[in-house]
Design a protein around this motif. Structure first.
Motif, PDB file in Angstrom:
ATOM      1  N   TYR A 207     -37.508   5.458  18.860  1.00 30.55           N
ATOM      2  CA  TYR A 207     -36.804   6.673  18.427  1.00 30.55           C
ATOM      3  C   TYR A 207     -35.556   6.850  19.266  1.00 30.55           C
ATOM      4  N   GLU A 208     -34.627   7.643  18.780  1.00 23.33           N
ATOM      5  CA  GLU A 208     -33.478   8.030  19.590  1.00 23.33           C
ATOM      6  C   GLU A 208     -33.272   9.546  19.507  1.00 23.33           C
ATOM      7  N   CYS A 209     -32.912  10.048  18.303  1.00 28.12           N
ATOM      8  CA  CYS A 209     -32.519  11.458  18.260  1.00 28.12           C
ATOM      9  C   CYS A 209     -33.720  12.406  18.190  1.00 28.12           C
ATOM     10  N   ALA A 210     -34.833  11.955  17.605  1.00 29.25           N
ATOM     11  CA  ALA A 210     -36.045  12.774  17.434  1.00 29.25           C
ATOM     12  C   ALA A 210     -35.822  13.970  16.505  1.00 29.25           C
ATOM     13  N   THR A 211     -34.683  13.993  15.799  1.00 31.34           N
ATOM     14  CA  THR A 211     -34.384  15.159  14.954  1.00 31.34           C
ATOM     15  C   THR A 211     -33.959  14.770  13.541  1.00 31.34           C
ATOM     16  N   GLY A 212     -34.258  13.575  13.101  1.00 36.17           N
ATOM     17  CA  GLY A 212     -34.040  13.219  11.701  1.00 36.17           C
ATOM     18  C   GLY A 212     -32.658  12.709  11.345  1.00 36.17           C
ATOM     19  N   THR A 213     -31.829  12.426  12.329  1.00 39.07           N
ATOM     20  CA  THR A 213     -30.471  12.004  11.982  1.00 39.07           C
ATOM     21  C   THR A 213     -30.193  10.519  12.219  1.00 39.07           C
TER      22      THR A 213
ATOM     23  N   GLU B 135     -50.609   3.807   4.144  1.00 37.09           N
ATOM     24  CA  GLU B 135     -51.878   4.439   3.811  1.00 37.09           C
ATOM     25  C   GLU B 135     -51.867   5.878   4.296  1.00 37.09           C
ATOM     26  N   GLY B 136     -52.417   6.794   3.516  1.00 39.48           N
ATOM     27  CA  GLY B 136     -52.532   8.179   3.937  1.00 39.48           C
ATOM     28  C   GLY B 136     -51.422   9.058   3.379  1.00 39.48           C
ATOM     29  N   GLU B 137     -51.545  10.344   3.708  1.00 41.93           N
ATOM     30  CA  GLU B 137     -50.569  11.318   3.210  1.00 41.93           C
ATOM     31  C   GLU B 137     -49.939  12.047   4.384  1.00 41.93           C
ATOM     32  N   VAL B 138     -48.641  12.343   4.230  1.00 45.31           N
ATOM     33  CA  VAL B 138     -47.954  13.082   5.287  1.00 45.31           C
ATOM     34  C   VAL B 138     -47.170  14.237   4.663  1.00 45.31           C
ATOM     35  N   GLU B 139     -46.919  15.237   5.490  1.00 41.32           N
ATOM     36  CA  GLU B 139     -46.019  16.314   5.072  1.00 41.32           C
ATOM     37  C   GLU B 139     -44.620  15.926   5.510  1.00 41.32           C
ATOM     38  N   ASP B 140     -43.701  15.898   4.545  1.00 41.52           N
ATOM     39  CA  ASP B 140     -42.318  15.546   4.874  1.00 41.52           C
ATOM     40  C   ASP B 140     -41.608  16.829   5.309  1.00 41.52           C
ATOM     41  N   CYS B 141     -41.349  16.966   6.595  1.00 42.22           N
ATOM     42  CA  CYS B 141     -40.875  18.250   7.123  1.00 42.22           C
ATOM     43  C   CYS B 141     -39.417  18.532   6.756  1.00 42.22           C
ATOM     44  N   TRP B 142     -38.652  17.496   6.516  1.00 42.42           N
ATOM     45  CA  TRP B 142     -37.227  17.715   6.197  1.00 42.42           C
ATOM     46  C   TRP B 142     -36.774  16.611   5.233  1.00 42.42           C
ATOM     47  N   PRO B 143     -37.069  16.809   3.927  1.00 43.07           N
ATOM     48  CA  PRO B 143     -36.753  15.759   2.946  1.00 43.07           C
ATOM     49  C   PRO B 143     -35.262  15.446   2.878  1.00 43.07           C
ATOM     50  N   GLU B 144     -34.420  16.431   3.259  1.00 42.50           N
ATOM     51  CA  GLU B 144     -32.958  16.202   3.185  1.00 42.50           C
ATOM     52  C   GLU B 144     -32.399  15.662   4.503  1.00 42.50           C
ATOM     53  N   ALA B 145     -33.246  15.259   5.399  1.00 43.75           N
ATOM     54  CA  ALA B 145     -32.754  14.767   6.703  1.00 43.75           C
ATOM     55  C   ALA B 145     -31.712  13.675   6.474  1.00 43.75           C
ATOM     56  N   PRO B 146     -30.588  13.720   7.196  1.00 40.30           N
ATOM     57  CA  PRO B 146     -29.502  12.748   6.961  1.00 40.30           C
ATOM     58  C   PRO B 146     -29.981  11.304   6.963  1.00 40.30           C
ATOM     59  N   ALA B 147     -30.905  10.985   7.829  1.00 40.78           N
ATOM     60  CA  ALA B 147     -31.329   9.580   7.931  1.00 40.78           C
ATOM     61  C   ALA B 147     -32.226   9.159   6.774  1.00 40.78           C
ATOM     62  N   ARG B 148     -32.689  10.112   5.967  1.00 42.39           N
ATOM     63  CA  ARG B 148     -33.586   9.763   4.863  1.00 42.39           C
ATOM     64  C   ARG B 148     -32.868   9.020   3.737  1.00 42.39           C
ATOM     65  N   GLU B 149     -31.561   9.279   3.563  1.00 40.24           N
ATOM     66  CA  GLU B 149     -30.818   8.793   2.400  1.00 40.24           C
ATOM     67  C   GLU B 149     -30.942   7.293   2.172  1.00 40.24           C
ATOM     68  N   LYS B 150     -30.865   6.542   3.272  1.00 40.27           N
ATOM     69  CA  LYS B 150     -30.803   5.084   3.127  1.00 40.27           C
ATOM     70  C   LYS B 150     -32.175   4.420   3.166  1.00 40.27           C
TER      71      LYS B 150
ATOM     72  N   CYS C  29     -40.347  11.048  13.045  1.00 41.54           N
ATOM     73  CA  CYS C  29     -40.048  12.336  13.704  1.00 41.54           C
ATOM     74  C   CYS C  29     -40.076  13.488  12.714  1.00 41.54           C
ATOM     75  N   GLN C  30     -40.104  13.189  11.419  1.00 40.67           N
ATOM     76  CA  GLN C  30     -40.025  14.246  10.402  1.00 40.67           C
ATOM     77  C   GLN C  30     -41.249  14.272   9.508  1.00 40.67           C
ATOM     78  N   CYS C  31     -42.329  13.610   9.896  1.00 42.96           N
ATOM     79  CA  CYS C  31     -43.528  13.734   9.068  1.00 42.96           C
ATOM     80  C   CYS C  31     -44.750  14.030   9.923  1.00 42.96           C
ATOM     81  N   ASN C  32     -45.529  15.015   9.437  1.00 41.50           N
ATOM     82  CA  ASN C  32     -46.774  15.395  10.093  1.00 41.50           C
ATOM     83  C   ASN C  32     -47.923  14.890   9.228  1.00 41.50           C
TER      84      ASN C  32
END
Lengths: 347, 100
Positions: free
Chosen positions: A35-41, A51-66, A75-78
């Motif tokens: 990890y580096e930023c720990a905040t989704g960027t 396997e399994g299910e997670v809650e996506d805490c910030w679906p629009e996180a900048p790093a998600r796009e790619k 860092c963005q899934c519980n």
């Protein structure tokens, strides 16, 4: 809930909760998660959910796009359930404890002769001793004055039982006391103080390992090898081990070496050098994963390591003349920086 | 300057210790000729003649402090410089000046 990270070198599992990201849970469990930023960027903590299910805490996180299908930012899934991720990273664990010497008591639980003049003992301690691989403690018993330093051969971040190898030395009070009692030392009480020593290994050094050890000096090196092998270090880095004894009948830990070499698929090369004899057919056949040579350990190491000192951290132990000769080779031939030559002097 | 030894006493690429007026000095026959320094490590008073030398860098064998023998500058783990002495070779004899 159980979170599993299937990394290139090892599969790690640790507990997770719905209130915390998988990254946070892994770091809290002592796993050196990518990890580096720990905040989704930044995207450094991306891993494929297999396997399994997670809650996506910030679906629009900048790093998600790619990210590709099922690739998540740790860092963005519980976790909602037990879950398993795959990552292309090498992931190690931390030695996430502080080593400050402590005093405790303990008793000998095991005595076993490994050769005619080398024995293994195990000591259960009344309080957990934290130590880094390669460190030593001092042992005292009421029958012999003074404390003696011995390196642990096992590595366990919070050890309740410590293993040692003891070489019988002419005139050696402690070793002779042990060998005279033999198995009768089991149950004897000891004072234990430690851990001490600077020749330690932790996986974050990021270097190829070179170990040169003579006789019972191999003790602390066994803990280093155990630490490295258990964390999958030899998937990424090379290990070269040179272990010197006089004759084949003086060899010990060869079975452990054989298993370590077999497990590490050529990235861990282990050479046993006999200074006073040729390897017998028996040892060659019994330990096919090991290489056997005749000669002084430092000379054998010098020949085999020639031109292979790039990004190397060396650990030395054993009889002082052999250690000094090895040190000379590493500096003059290997051009290793002194900071990459680790040893603890007992002479 | 004080006479220390014959140039032939210290082979090329080697180091050797000598007593000069009760002081231990190190004569160094390095890649760029003869150099001289204090013979005792500034760290823990170990004799440097027992150290390692590759032609340029001197290493104390005890705790691996290192110095560039051209300048005495500390390298690697060393926490201080090495005191170097002015050196001259004349008619095959090595002379040094030890500052007072």
């Amino acid at each position: 809930m159980k979170i599993t990270i299937d990394a290139k070198n090892k599969t790690w599992s640790f507990p997770g909760t719905a209130q915390e990201s998988c990254l946070q849970s892994g770091l809290a469990a002592g796993i050196n998660m990518p990890y580096e930023c720990a905040t989704g960027t930044c995207g450094s903590c991306q891993a494929r959910l297999v396997e399994g299910e997670v809650e996506d805490c910030w679906p629009e996180a900048p790093a998600r796009e790619k990210l590709g299908e099922n690739v998540r930012l740790l860092c963005q899934c519980n976790p909602k359930t037990d879950c398993t991720f795959e990552t292309n990273n090498i992931v190690y664990d931390y030695d996430n404890f502080t080593v400050t010497p402590k005093r405790t008591t303990g008793k000998i639980t095991h005595f076993e002769l490994l050769t005619a003049d080398v024995a293994e003992i195990k000591v259960s301690v009344d309080k957990v001793i934290h130590y880094h691989s390669g460190q030593f403690v001092t042992l005292e018993c009421k029958e012999v004055p003074g404390a003696r330093a011995y390196s642990m051969t096992n590595f366990d971040a919070a050890a309740e039982e410590l293993s040692f190898v003891i070489k019988r030395k002419p005139g050696g009070g402690w070793s002779n006391w042990l060998f005279e009692y033999g198995a009768g030392v089991v149950g004897k009480k000891l004072r234990v103080h430690g851990a001490f020593g600077k020749a330690v290994f932790t996986p974050d050094i990021g270097k190829n390992l070179l170990i040169i050890a003579g006789g019972s000096g191999i003790a602390g090196m066994m803990a280093i090898l155990s630490r490295a092998a258990e964390t999958g270090y030899f998937k990424q880095y090379r290990g070269d081990v040179f272990f010197g004894v006089r004759r084949p009948e003086d060899g010990f830990f060869l079975k452990t070496f054989q298993e370590l070499a077999a497990r590490n698929e050529g990235k861990l090369s282990i050479t046993v050098a006999f200074s006073d004899a040729e390897a017998t057919e028996y040892v060659r056949k019994r330990y096919p994963e090991l290489q056997f040579e005749t000669g002084f350990i430092h000379e054998v190491a010098a020949e085999k390591m020639d031109g292979r000192y790039k990004n190397v951290r060396a650990y030395l132990a054993g009889p002082p003349p052999a250690v000094e000769a090895a040190q000379r080779i590493l500096i003059i031939q290997g051009k290793l920086a002194p900071a990459d030559i680790r040893l603890d002097k007992f002479n | 300057m004080k006479y220390v030894c014959e140039a032939t006493d210290v082979a090329e690429g080697k180091i050797k210790g000598f007593d000069v007026d009760g002081e231990r000095v190190l004569i160094i026959n390095g890649d760029n000729g003869f150099r001289a320094s204090t013979g005792v490590c500034p760290h823990q008073e170990v004799l440097l003649e027992e150290g390692l030398f590759d032609g340029c860098v001197l290493t104390c064998h005890s705790h691996l402090w290192q110095w560039d023998v051209e300048t005495g500058d500390a390298q690697g783990l060393a926490e201080g410089p090495l005191e170097m002495y002015q050196t001259k070779v004349e008619d095959g004899k090595v002379y040094i000046t030890i500052p007072k």
